[in-house]
Write an enzyme that holds these catalytic residues in place. Structure first.
Site, mmCIF file in Angstrom:
data_model
loop_
_atom_site.group_PDB
_atom_site.id
_atom_site.type_symbol
_atom_site.label_atom_id
_atom_site.label_comp_id
_atom_site.label_asym_id
_atom_site.label_seq_id
_atom_site.Cartn_x
_atom_site.Cartn_y
_atom_site.Cartn_z
ATOM 1 N N TYR A 32 -2.334 -10.364 4.766
ATOM 2 C CA TYR A 32 -2.459 -8.907 5.059
ATOM 3 C C TYR A 32 -3.752 -8.714 5.547
ATOM 4 O O TYR A 32 -4.697 -8.488 4.614
ATOM 5 C CB TYR A 32 -2.103 -7.897 4.228
ATOM 6 C CG TYR A 32 -1.722 -6.531 4.258
ATOM 7 C CD1 TYR A 32 -1.780 -5.842 5.586
ATOM 8 C CD2 TYR A 32 -1.470 -5.531 3.242
ATOM 9 C CE1 TYR A 32 -1.708 -4.599 6.052
ATOM 10 C CE2 TYR A 32 -1.241 -4.087 3.516
ATOM 11 C CZ TYR A 32 -1.447 -3.609 4.799
ATOM 12 O OH TYR A 32 -1.670 -2.423 5.132
ATOM 13 N N LYS B 87 0.285 -10.020 8.468
ATOM 14 C CA LYS B 87 0.403 -8.721 9.039
ATOM 15 C C LYS B 87 -1.018 -8.182 9.438
ATOM 16 O O LYS B 87 -1.852 -8.093 8.772
ATOM 17 C CB LYS B 87 0.865 -7.981 7.723
ATOM 18 C CG LYS B 87 1.142 -6.382 7.893
ATOM 19 C CD LYS B 87 1.334 -5.540 6.861
ATOM 20 C CE LYS B 87 1.513 -4.176 6.943
ATOM 21 N NZ LYS B 87 1.690 -3.191 5.945
ATOM 22 N N THR C 297 0.744 -1.308 -0.082
ATOM 23 C CA THR C 297 0.105 -0.133 0.035
ATOM 24 C C THR C 297 0.855 1.371 -0.103
ATOM 25 O O THR C 297 0.630 2.107 -0.751
ATOM 26 C CB THR C 297 -0.766 0.129 1.181
ATOM 27 O OG1 THR C 297 -1.637 -1.203 1.364
ATOM 28 C CG2 THR C 297 -1.860 1.257 1.286
ATOM 29 N N THR C 298 1.901 1.375 0.856
ATOM 30 C CA THR C 298 2.964 2.250 0.929
ATOM 31 C C THR C 298 3.860 2.442 -0.318
ATOM 32 O O THR C 298 3.918 3.783 -0.819
ATOM 33 C CB THR C 298 3.756 2.176 2.198
ATOM 34 O OG1 THR C 298 3.107 1.822 3.224
ATOM 35 C CG2 THR C 298 4.618 3.510 2.321
ATOM 36 N N ARG D 49 -8.852 -0.360 5.427
ATOM 37 C CA ARG D 49 -8.823 0.009 3.692
ATOM 38 C C ARG D 49 -9.530 -1.170 3.077
ATOM 39 O O ARG D 49 -9.762 -0.713 1.875
ATOM 40 C CB ARG D 49 -7.136 -0.060 3.671
ATOM 41 C CG ARG D 49 -6.329 0.984 4.338
ATOM 42 C CD ARG D 49 -5.003 1.115 3.638
ATOM 43 N NE ARG D 49 -5.046 1.794 2.728
ATOM 44 C CZ ARG D 49 -4.199 2.900 2.387
ATOM 45 N NH1 ARG D 49 -3.576 3.374 3.360
ATOM 46 N NH2 ARG D 49 -4.223 3.829 1.084
ATOM 47 N N TYR E 107 -13.078 -3.992 -1.374
ATOM 48 C CA TYR E 107 -14.133 -3.602 -2.198
ATOM 49 C C TYR E 107 -15.066 -4.708 -2.470
ATOM 50 O O TYR E 107 -16.504 -4.629 -2.022
ATOM 51 C CB TYR E 107 -14.004 -2.786 -3.482
ATOM 52 C CG TYR E 107 -15.229 -2.544 -4.191
ATOM 53 C CD1 TYR E 107 -15.739 -1.110 -3.323
ATOM 54 C CD2 TYR E 107 -15.796 -2.859 -5.078
ATOM 55 C CE1 TYR E 107 -16.871 -0.655 -4.079
ATOM 56 C CE2 TYR E 107 -17.311 -2.416 -5.575
ATOM 57 C CZ TYR E 107 -17.803 -1.293 -4.929
ATOM 58 O OH TYR E 107 -19.095 -0.876 -5.530
ATOM 59 N N ILE F 147 5.809 -4.781 9.990
ATOM 60 C CA ILE F 147 6.113 -3.895 8.387
ATOM 61 C C ILE F 147 5.684 -2.547 8.507
ATOM 62 O O ILE F 147 4.418 -2.310 9.062
ATOM 63 C CB ILE F 147 5.122 -4.903 7.625
ATOM 64 C CG1 ILE F 147 5.665 -6.340 7.577
ATOM 65 C CG2 ILE F 147 5.195 -4.306 6.209
ATOM 66 C CD1 ILE F 147 4.927 -7.309 6.737
#
Length: 294
Positions: free
Chosen positions: A135, A164, A46-47, A140, A109, A206
Site C-alpha cells: 500500500y 494499492k 486507514t478507513t 499519509r 513516520y 480499493i
C-alpha cells in the site's frame, strides 16, 4: 495471481457510543456491500481506523469479517505498521483467523529507505503464506515506494502480488505498469482516478466511495472490464463532486458522516480524529443529494 478484480471496499469500522466496535452494524454493512456487488472487503485499513485499534480489536475485527463473508468474497486484512515486528505479528494472526490476503501499508513516520521497504515486505512475506498487497500512500506515510522498488519486491519476494497505488501520480503509475509488465497487479487507491489507472492495466480499486455507493463502483469497474468505456466514464465523472466531498476532510471523517446520514450506525471517530465541521457536513450532504443517494 489477482486476489480480486473489480471494486473492493475500504470499509469503515462502526463504533458504539462508548467508542467500542459495533460488530452488529459492521455485519449489516458487510451484507449490504455484498448485496451491492462489492468484489472484496478490505477490513482494518486507514478507513477502518486501524491505527487506533489495539491488537485484540484488530484481529477480532478481521475474524468477524472473515466469518461474516463466509467465503462469498475475499477478505483482505490491513496489517501494516511502522514497526516491522508488529506488522509481522498482525499478518500471522490475520492468516490464522482466515484472511484471504493482506494489505500492508508502508511504514509511516520513521520513513524507511527503499532498501528498508524491500526488507519490510520480505519479513512479512517470510512469515505468512497468503497474498500481500503493498500500500503506497505517501501523503499519509511520508514514504513513497518507487516503481523500481515495487517491481523488485514483486519479482523477488514471495506472496507479494499487488500494490494499492494512492500516490495520486499517474505518471508514476504508468512507469510502474511499464516496468512491472504484468508481474504486479495494480489497484487504484484514489477514487477520482480509477479509470485512468484501469486504462494502464489496473485490476480495480480499493475504494472509500464504495462505502456509500457499492453498486456504482462495482458497475464502473465491471463496465470498463467489459469494454463499455463510455458507461464507466459516465459513472466516474458523475461521482466527482461526491468523491471530492468525501475527502474534503481527512479520511475517514467524511465517509463516516456520510454513512450516518444514510442511516447506518457508523458512530463517531476515535481520537485524534474529530467530527466533521458543519460547513463541510453541509457540503457533503448537498453532494450526496445531487448524487441521488440522500
Amino acid at each position: 495471481m489477482s486476489i480480486f478484480t473489480g471494486a473492493g471496499v475500504a470499509i469503515i469500522t462502526p463504533m458504539n457510543e462508548d467508542g467500542s466496535i459495533n460488530y452488529d452494524e459492521l455485519g449489516r454493512i458487510i451484507e449490504n456491500q455484498i448485496a451491492g456487488g462489492t468484489d472484496a472487503i478490505i477490513i482494518c485499513g486507514t478507513t477502518g481506523e486501524s491505527s487506533t485499534m489495539n491488537d485484540e480489536e484488530h484481529i477480532k475485527c478481521i475474524k468477524y469479517a472473515v466469518d461474516k463473508t463466509a467465503k462469498r468474497i475475499p477478505v483482505i486484512a490491513g496489517t501494516g505498521s511502522n514497526c516491522t515486528r508488529e506488522a509481522v505479528n498482525l499478518a500471522k494472526q490475520a492468516q490464522e483467523v482466515g484472511a484471504d490476503g493482506l494489505l500492508c501499508v508502508t511504514p509511516y513516520y520513521n520513513k524507511a529507505t527503499q532498501g528498508g521497504l524491500y526488507q519490510y515486505y520480505k519479513d512479512i512475506s517470510d512469515a505468512v503464506n497468503i497474498p500481500i498487497i503493498m500500500y503506497n500512500v505517501p501523503s499519509r506515510t511520508g514514504t513513497n515506494i518507487l516503481p523500481e522498488t515495487a517491481v523488485k519486491i514483486a519479482k523477488e519476494v514471495k506472496n507479494v502480488v499487488a500494490i494499492k497505488e494512492a500516490s495520486g501520480n499517474i505518471s508514476q503509475v504508468a512507469k510502474l505498469a511499464s516496468l512491472a509488465d504484468g508481474c504486479l497487479d495494480i489497484y487504484s487507491g484514489n477514487d477520482d482516478q480509477v479509470l485512468p489507472l484501469l486504462s494502464l492495466g489496473g485490476k480495480g480499486v480499493i475504494s472509500v466511495w464504495s462505502n456509500v455507493a457499492p453498486a456504482k463502483v462495482h458497475d464502473m469497474v465491471a463496465s470498463y472490464m467489459d469494454g463499455d468505456i463510455e458507461k464507466a466514464q459516465k459513472i466516474q465523472l458523475e461521482a466527482i463532486e461526491l468523491i471530492d466531498a468525501l475527502f474534503c476532510e481527512v479520511n475517514p471523517i467524511p465517509v463516516k458522516a456520510a454513512m450516518n446520514m444514510l442511516g447506518y450506525k457508523a458512530g463517531s471517530l476515535r481520537a485524534p480524529l474529530t467530527e466533521m465541521t458543519d460547513a463541510n457536513k453541509e457540503r457533503l450532504r448537498k453532494a450526496m443529494e445531487n448524487y441521488g443517494i440522500l
